[in-house]
Design a protein around this motif. Structure first.
Motif, short mmCIF file in Angstrom:
data_model
loop_
_atom_site.label_atom_id
_atom_site.label_comp_id
_atom_site.label_asym_id
_atom_site.label_seq_id
_atom_site.Cartn_x
_atom_site.Cartn_y
_atom_site.Cartn_z
N ASP A 470 20.01 11.56 -91.83
CA ASP A 470 20.42 12.96 -91.74
C ASP A 470 19.50 13.91 -92.52
OD1 ASP A 470 22.42 12.98 -89.90
OD2 ASP A 470 24.07 13.05 -91.33
N ASN A 471 18.25 13.53 -92.70
CA ASN A 471 17.32 14.48 -93.32
C ASN A 471 17.00 15.58 -92.32
OD1 ASN A 471 14.31 15.39 -93.70
ND2 ASN A 471 15.00 14.67 -95.70
N PRO A 472 17.24 16.85 -92.65
CA PRO A 472 17.09 17.92 -91.66
C PRO A 472 15.64 18.13 -91.21
CG PRO A 472 17.56 18.84 -93.82
CD PRO A 472 17.77 17.37 -93.94
N TYR A 473 14.69 17.87 -92.09
CA TYR A 473 13.28 18.05 -91.71
C TYR A 473 12.86 17.01 -90.68
CZ TYR A 473 13.28 21.03 -95.83
OH TYR A 473 13.59 22.01 -96.73
N LEU A 474 13.28 15.77 -90.89
CA LEU A 474 12.97 14.73 -89.92
C LEU A 474 13.69 14.97 -88.61
CD1 LEU A 474 13.14 11.68 -92.33
CD2 LEU A 474 11.08 12.51 -91.19
N LEU A 475 14.92 15.43 -88.66
CA LEU A 475 15.65 15.74 -87.43
C LEU A 475 14.98 16.87 -86.66
CD1 LEU A 475 19.29 15.48 -88.83
CD2 LEU A 475 18.25 13.96 -87.12
N THR A 476 14.38 17.81 -87.40
CA THR A 476 13.66 18.90 -86.73
C THR A 476 12.46 18.36 -85.96
OG1 THR A 476 14.37 20.49 -88.40
CG2 THR A 476 12.39 21.04 -87.15
N VAL A 477 11.70 17.47 -86.59
CA VAL A 477 10.55 16.88 -85.88
C VAL A 477 11.04 16.03 -84.71
CG1 VAL A 477 8.51 15.42 -86.09
CG2 VAL A 477 9.18 16.89 -88.00
N LEU A 478 12.14 15.31 -84.91
CA LEU A 478 12.70 14.52 -83.82
C LEU A 478 13.06 15.42 -82.64
CD1 LEU A 478 13.70 11.82 -82.69
CD2 LEU A 478 15.88 12.23 -83.88
N GLY A 479 13.66 16.58 -82.92
CA GLY A 479 13.98 17.52 -81.85
C GLY A 479 12.74 17.97 -81.10
N GLN A 480 11.66 18.20 -81.85
CA GLN A 480 10.40 18.62 -81.22
C GLN A 480 9.85 17.50 -80.33
OE1 GLN A 480 7.48 19.82 -84.11
NE2 GLN A 480 5.82 19.97 -82.63
N VAL A 481 9.89 16.27 -80.82
CA VAL A 481 9.37 15.13 -80.05
C VAL A 481 10.22 14.89 -78.80
CG1 VAL A 481 9.02 12.63 -80.12
CG2 VAL A 481 8.29 14.04 -82.05
N GLU A 482 11.54 14.99 -78.94
CA GLU A 482 12.42 14.79 -77.79
C GLU A 482 12.24 15.90 -76.76
OE1 GLU A 482 13.67 12.08 -77.38
OE2 GLU A 482 15.01 11.34 -78.95
N THR A 483 11.97 17.11 -77.21
CA THR A 483 11.70 18.21 -76.28
C THR A 483 10.46 17.89 -75.46
OG1 THR A 483 12.72 19.84 -77.75
CG2 THR A 483 11.20 20.68 -76.09
N GLU A 484 9.39 17.46 -76.15
CA GLU A 484 8.14 17.12 -75.45
C GLU A 484 8.33 15.96 -74.48
OE1 GLU A 484 5.15 18.59 -75.42
OE2 GLU A 484 6.00 20.20 -76.64
N ALA A 485 9.27 15.05 -74.82
CA ALA A 485 9.52 13.88 -73.96
C ALA A 485 10.43 14.22 -72.79
CB ALA A 485 10.13 12.76 -74.80
N GLY A 486 10.89 15.47 -72.71
CA GLY A 486 11.78 15.87 -71.61
C GLY A 486 13.18 15.32 -71.75
N ARG A 487 13.67 15.21 -72.99
CA ARG A 487 15.02 14.70 -73.25
C ARG A 487 15.81 15.81 -73.95
NH1 ARG A 487 15.27 8.91 -74.00
NH2 ARG A 487 16.25 9.21 -76.05
N PRO A 488 16.23 16.83 -73.20
CA PRO A 488 16.84 18.01 -73.83
C PRO A 488 18.15 17.72 -74.55
CG PRO A 488 17.04 18.11 -71.43
CD PRO A 488 16.10 16.98 -71.73
N ALA A 489 18.95 16.81 -74.03
CA ALA A 489 20.23 16.54 -74.70
C ALA A 489 19.99 15.93 -76.08
CB ALA A 489 21.06 15.59 -73.84
#
Length: 569
Positions: A470-489
């Motif tokens: 639950d580190n918010p900085y890592l979750l932010t990068v994860l959101g960016q990576v998932e966006t690039e991977a086309g996984r919006p949910a």
């Protein structure tokens, strides 16, 4: 020897038979009883250093601190090229106890020396590893992780004949405890210090020396309950005012410096430090009074700082520095610490020039102490004096064994200077030295994601989240990576959670704005990017909001954002 072979754990591919292994030296007994810390390291160094002095003297010189810390018996052949003033000081003037992480720095330096000093294809075998000192356990772990199997095979067994118990007289025991305190071998201090307390009359001068070092080491290791118990024993055993003042100070610091901020009790800490100050004020010897009273006021300054009262903390440190003037040339390390502490407070109050003057004075007292360079480099970085900051970080790296913090700070500087590849190399180095350095994973993941290396970024995020779920900085990068991977949910879930944990995190708002734009929520995208800009106006945020505004038909606002982005760039 045959009996031991079946218990050995071989790192890498095991040989077809024992005889295929080229042992560098006889079996190393790791049991801590005869020697204490770095038993394995010293055996290796006694074997490797003499020939290296002839074939690679520069390699020995580059690791002089680590070699002499682990094997002081080599002082006759290994010159101390680096180091601070600590070795020159009397026992009463030596006030700094290295943090537990120093042994990791030493282990990394020793592993690098061994890696570069051995001929490839050799092996070492170690027995009695279960009875090894924590310094050797850590070193074997670092060597196994960092030295390729083709360079050195490391075979370890927990069994082996125990060495005879042996006895040390009090003077020998004190010499070993004193060495362990100076080098930061805190686990050994706690074990040997208790032996020293048991071997000396309670309340006497020798007993006090062991008690003070043992309690300090326990506090440094976070074993606060055990440390508090020893300070209580001091109070129950002694009627010496100086001992009671020191015990009150030590007890106060257990609360003020507790590693878990939620467990700190600053009210109780203030009560104990006030007691220390009250006793120190009436000590009869003027020099002892000036030193101990200044020491205690510096401790109270920490408590004021924890309360956010910078001005009160600064006044206390100022008064401690005034008291130190009464000591003449004595207690140089005490003055260095006070100057560095005042510099930190002045920096926090925005008085940068005065802070830099104090840092300069602290460096002049001990040019071999790396922490001051790191702190001054951080201030110079904040002031935009980037090349001076770089010089300080690099001086910190030269001053001692490998220092992950200096590499990490230089990486941040290199990001600002646009040296992304060099920054990544520094972060690689940080993680190589300390695989649990969370911030390095956060920053490296962000850099990798920004360069389109999403698989590597995801790996860093996953490793980081194992260290800190639950580190918010890592979750932010994860959101960016998932966006690039086309996984919006999945991206949305990560970014929503990041904002739930850290509502003031601009990068999370910005990344969610990009995600909302990608999924067709233009109003949501503009709103999120607006919030990100309110928190941290950056050119890329203005540029992204301009895209969202233009898609909404708000042309004038989009053009204004484009101009702001250009100006900030």
């Amino acid at each position: 020897m045959t009996e031991e072979r079946s218990h050995l754990r071989v790192r890498g591919e095991p040989p077809a038979r024992w005889g295929a292994v080229r042992l560098l030296m006889p079996l190393i007994d790791a049991h801590r009883r005869p020697r204490g810390p770095y038993t394995v390291a010293a055996a290796l160094l006694r074997h490797l250093v003499p020939p290296a002095l002839g074939s690679a003297p520069g390699l020995v010189a580059a690791h002089d601190i680590e070699i002499l810390a682990a094997a002081p018996e080599l002082a006759g052949i290994v010159p101390a090229r680096r180091g601070g003033i600590d070795a020159e000081l009397s026992d009463e003037e030596r006030i700094l106890v290295p943090a537990p992480r120093r042994t990791l720095r030493l282990a990394n330096g020793l592993a690098e020396f061994v890696r570069d000093a051995v001929r490839p294809g050799g092996a070492i075998a170690v027995c009695n590893a279960a009875e090894a000192d924590p310094t050797d356990v850590e070193l074997l772990d670092v060597m196994t992780r960092r030295i390729p199997p083709g360079t050195l095979s490391i075979m370890v067994c927990s069994g082996g004949p125990a060495p005879p118990p042996g006895t040390r007289d009090v003077d020998e025991l004190w010499a070993l405890v004193d060495r362990c305190v100076r080098e930061g071998f805190l686990h050994a201090v706690t074990e040997l210090g208790e032996q020293g307390m048991a071997a000396t009359p309670p309340g006497g001068a020798s007993w006090w020396r062991f008690a003070q070092r043992t309690a300090t080491a326990l506090g440094g290791l976070g074993r606060t309950g055990e440390a508090r118990a020893i300070w209580d024993r001091v109070r129950l055993t002694s009627q010496d005012p100086a001992m009671h003042a020191a015990a009150a100070y030590g007890t106060a610091m257990l609360d003020a410096r507790h590693p878990d901020p939620a467990a700190r009790d600053l009210v109780r800490a203030r009560g104990w430090i006030n007691e220390a100050i009250a006793i120190s004020t009436i000590l009869p010897d003027p020099a002892e009074r000036a030193f101990k009273l200044g020491f205690d006021r510096n401790g109270l300054a920490l408590i004021e700082l924890r309360h956010g009262r910078f001005d009160a903390a600064l006044a206390l440190v100022d008064s401690a520095i005034e008291l130190a003037r009464e000591l003449g040339e004595r207690h140089r390390q005490h003055r260095m610490v006070l100057l560095a502490n005042r510099a930190q407070l002045l920096s926090g109050l925005g008085r940068a020039k005065e802070a830099l003057d104090d840092y300069g004075a602290a460096v002049a007292i001990d040019p071999g102490f790396p922490d001051t360079y790191v702190e001054r480099g951080n201030l110079l970085f904040k002031l935009g004096r980037h090349e001076e900051a770089r010089a300080d970080f690099e001086q910190a790296l030269r001053a001692g064994p490998p220092l992950p913090e200096a590499y990490y700070n230089r990486a941040e500087l290199r990001v600002v200077l646009g040296e992304a590849d060099a920054a990544l190399a520094d972060l690689d180095r940080v993680i190589e030295l300390d695989p649990e350095y969370l911030d390095a994973y956060i920053n490296r993941a962000g850099l990798l994601a920004g360069r389109g290396r999403d698989d590597e970024a995801r790996a860093d995020v996953e490793t980081g989240l194992r260290l800190a779920p639950d580190n918010p900085y890592l979750l932010t990068v994860l959101g960016q990576v998932e966006t690039e991977a086309g996984r919006p949910a999945e991206a949305g879930a990560a970014l929503d959670r990041a904002l739930e944990l850290a509502p003031g995190l601009a990068a999370a708002w910005g990344n969610r704005g990009v995600l909302r734009y990608e999924t067709g929520d233009l109003e949501g995208a503009a709103a999120d990017l607006t919030r990100a800009i309110e928190l941290q106006p950056q050119p890329d945020l203005y540029a992204n909001r301009a895209v969202a505004l233009r898609a909404l038909g708000r042309q004038a606002e989009a053009e204004a954002d484009d101009r702001r982005a250009a100006q900030l760039s």
